[in-house]
Scaffold this motif. Sequence first.
Motif, PDB file in Angstrom:
ATOM      1  N   LEU A 148       3.392  -2.987 -11.053  1.00  0.00           N
ATOM      2  CA  LEU A 148       3.505  -4.346 -10.520  1.00  0.00           C
ATOM      3  C   LEU A 148       2.678  -4.491  -9.251  1.00  0.00           C
ATOM      4  CD1 LEU A 148       5.297  -6.998 -10.916  1.00  0.00           C
ATOM      5  CD2 LEU A 148       6.630  -6.084  -9.020  1.00  0.00           C
ATOM      6  N   VAL A 149       2.786  -3.481  -8.391  1.00  0.00           N
ATOM      7  CA  VAL A 149       2.059  -3.516  -7.121  1.00  0.00           C
ATOM      8  C   VAL A 149       0.554  -3.568  -7.372  1.00  0.00           C
ATOM      9  CG1 VAL A 149       1.498  -2.179  -5.065  1.00  0.00           C
ATOM     10  CG2 VAL A 149       3.865  -2.418  -5.768  1.00  0.00           C
ATOM     11  N   GLY A 209       8.562   4.145  -8.079  1.00  0.00           N
ATOM     12  CA  GLY A 209       8.588   4.466  -9.503  1.00  0.00           C
ATOM     13  C   GLY A 209       7.411   3.884 -10.272  1.00  0.00           C
ATOM     14  N   PHE A 210       7.305   4.270 -11.518  1.00  0.00           N
ATOM     15  CA  PHE A 210       6.162   3.893 -12.332  1.00  0.00           C
ATOM     16  C   PHE A 210       6.017   2.383 -12.493  1.00  0.00           C
ATOM     17  CE2 PHE A 210       4.544   2.761 -16.552  1.00  0.00           C
ATOM     18  CZ  PHE A 210       3.264   3.277 -16.450  1.00  0.00           C
ATOM     19  N   PRO A 218      -4.563  -7.030  -5.250  1.00  0.00           N
ATOM     20  CA  PRO A 218      -5.826  -7.710  -4.942  1.00  0.00           C
ATOM     21  C   PRO A 218      -5.637  -9.059  -4.264  1.00  0.00           C
ATOM     22  CG  PRO A 218      -5.846  -6.862  -7.171  1.00  0.00           C
ATOM     23  CD  PRO A 218      -4.481  -6.627  -6.658  1.00  0.00           C
ATOM     24  N   LEU A 219      -4.633  -9.810  -4.721  1.00  0.00           N
ATOM     25  CA  LEU A 219      -4.339 -11.097  -4.090  1.00  0.00           C
ATOM     26  C   LEU A 219      -3.991 -10.898  -2.620  1.00  0.00           C
ATOM     27  CD1 LEU A 219      -2.085 -12.795  -6.759  1.00  0.00           C
ATOM     28  CD2 LEU A 219      -4.265 -13.656  -5.897  1.00  0.00           C
ATOM     29  N   VAL A 232       0.841  -1.192   0.000  1.00  0.00           N
ATOM     30  CA  VAL A 232       0.000   0.000   0.000  1.00  0.00           C
ATOM     31  C   VAL A 232       0.879   1.246   0.000  1.00  0.00           C
ATOM     32  CG1 VAL A 232      -1.655   1.324   1.364  1.00  0.00           C
ATOM     33  CG2 VAL A 232      -1.907  -1.151   1.165  1.00  0.00           C
ATOM     34  N   ASP A 233       1.940   1.186   0.809  1.00  0.00           N
ATOM     35  CA  ASP A 233       2.864   2.300   0.906  1.00  0.00           C
ATOM     36  C   ASP A 233       3.586   2.543  -0.415  1.00  0.00           C
ATOM     37  OD1 ASP A 233       3.887   4.228   2.693  1.00  0.00           O
ATOM     38  OD2 ASP A 233       5.806   3.169   2.658  1.00  0.00           O
TER      39      ASP A 233
END
Lengths: 210, 287
Positions: free
Chosen positions: B116-117, B110-111, B122-123, B103-104
């Motif tokens: 990726l995050v 970076g973009f 959701p998982l 979340v942080d």
Amino acid sequence: MTNPYEVLGVSPSATDEEIKKAYRELAKKYHPDNYADSPLADLAEQKMKEVNEAYDEINRMRQKGKGTGSVGSNTGAGGSYYGNNASTSQFYSVRIYIQRNMISEAEKILDGTPEGNRTAEWHYLKGMCAFRKGWTDQATEYFRKAVNMDPNNQEYRAALNNVQGQGSFNYGGYRTGNGGSASSTGCSCCDICAAYMCADCLCSCCRSGC
Amino acid sequence: MFGYLRVQKSELLVREWNAYRAVYCGLCKQMGRDYSFLTRLTLSYDGTFYAMLLMSLSRSCKGFDKGRCTCNPLKECRFARCEDDAYHKAAALSVISVYYKLVDDLTDSGFWRRLLVRAVKPLFSHWHKKAAKRYPELEQLVFDMMDAQRQVETGEKTGVDAAAHPTAQMLARVLSLEARNEAERRIFSEFGYHLGRWIYLIDAADDLEKDIKRQNFNPFRDCPPEDREAYETRVLNQCLARAYDAYQLMTVVDFKGIFDNMLLYGFPAKQNTVVYRLKEEKDDKSV
């Protein structure tokens, strides 16, 4: 009552020499110097007392068995953590609060002190509050200020030395190795491999021996 | 802020190293069972340390089982058998902290990383819910920490003490949960506080260049470059020194050699590699 041998971490069949060694190690571990200004000082003192009592108890039991003379007592490693000027201090109540680990109360009084009354002692106590909370960086600054304002005061100097000692490499029983070098043990990869081979050899020797 | 709580392998006995690995593998297995195969990827040395500490304090490790590594069936593994919920707890704490870390990351990275995050979040949300339900007290502590951290980092003139406080306090409280009396509570709390402080600050020291480049908050950013190493070393040493004092007052029997190793060799060695920007020694790298 707890078993004095358990307190020292030795077996009841240990020799006098082994017991003395175990006692010395524990006494070093819980020595009040290691816990100067620490919020856990009283607990370390308690442990020290237990160790002393256990050691005396064992000596007494063993002397009885042998029927020889008395043995010197090994108590008295405690000590007061606060300077003698505590009772005459203008911040007496603050010192009491700190001693009882009531840091927010102590800080409230200190923060309420007008700018003009912020003496060397005020800085020292402010540093002590920070230290107890674990804010060692701030504590160092306050102690330094206190020492600058009153360079002759041993109490302030001791506190500064203590906090600086924790930041240096040879604090207490704590070793961090030699700072800049690659490994804290000063071994090269080869040394480690060699040590492993030796250790492996020893292990297999033991196993085949058993 | 993961992966700093290391052992110094070269200083461990062989049986201690095996025991350490067995806890690591045991936790990995439990993470797979409690959540999903993928959560195993979040397995960290810090989680292993926490699990081992829990097992040691409650003396719940009752031996070792032989088995096979699920990720690599050819590899034989030993698993530390645990009779209480140490593994579950450590797995939950890891999942919860990784979730909040993600979340942080959404706000300050970076973009590509953000992309990726977004994909994996959701998982993790799902597993996080499960962990939070099982251990609401851990969830609360991590949540409070993140909240306090955000406030501290936006504040003006934040020094190292204030910056490290939220993490330090979180670990102090997490470990205090295990205390059985007031004396233990004070000791665990002091130990946790300084260890947490050390973790936060070493992570900050590690990320300094990156944070300066991205203009993120870092407690060491105002430190003049020529004083940086000495200052970081001093502050970090103080944390370890006080954590060690508290540790000395704890009654640790199981895994004692491993904990001694970590506090006296593993952490300082890691600290030196981070502060002096050294290369990791190969020998100490993998479990």
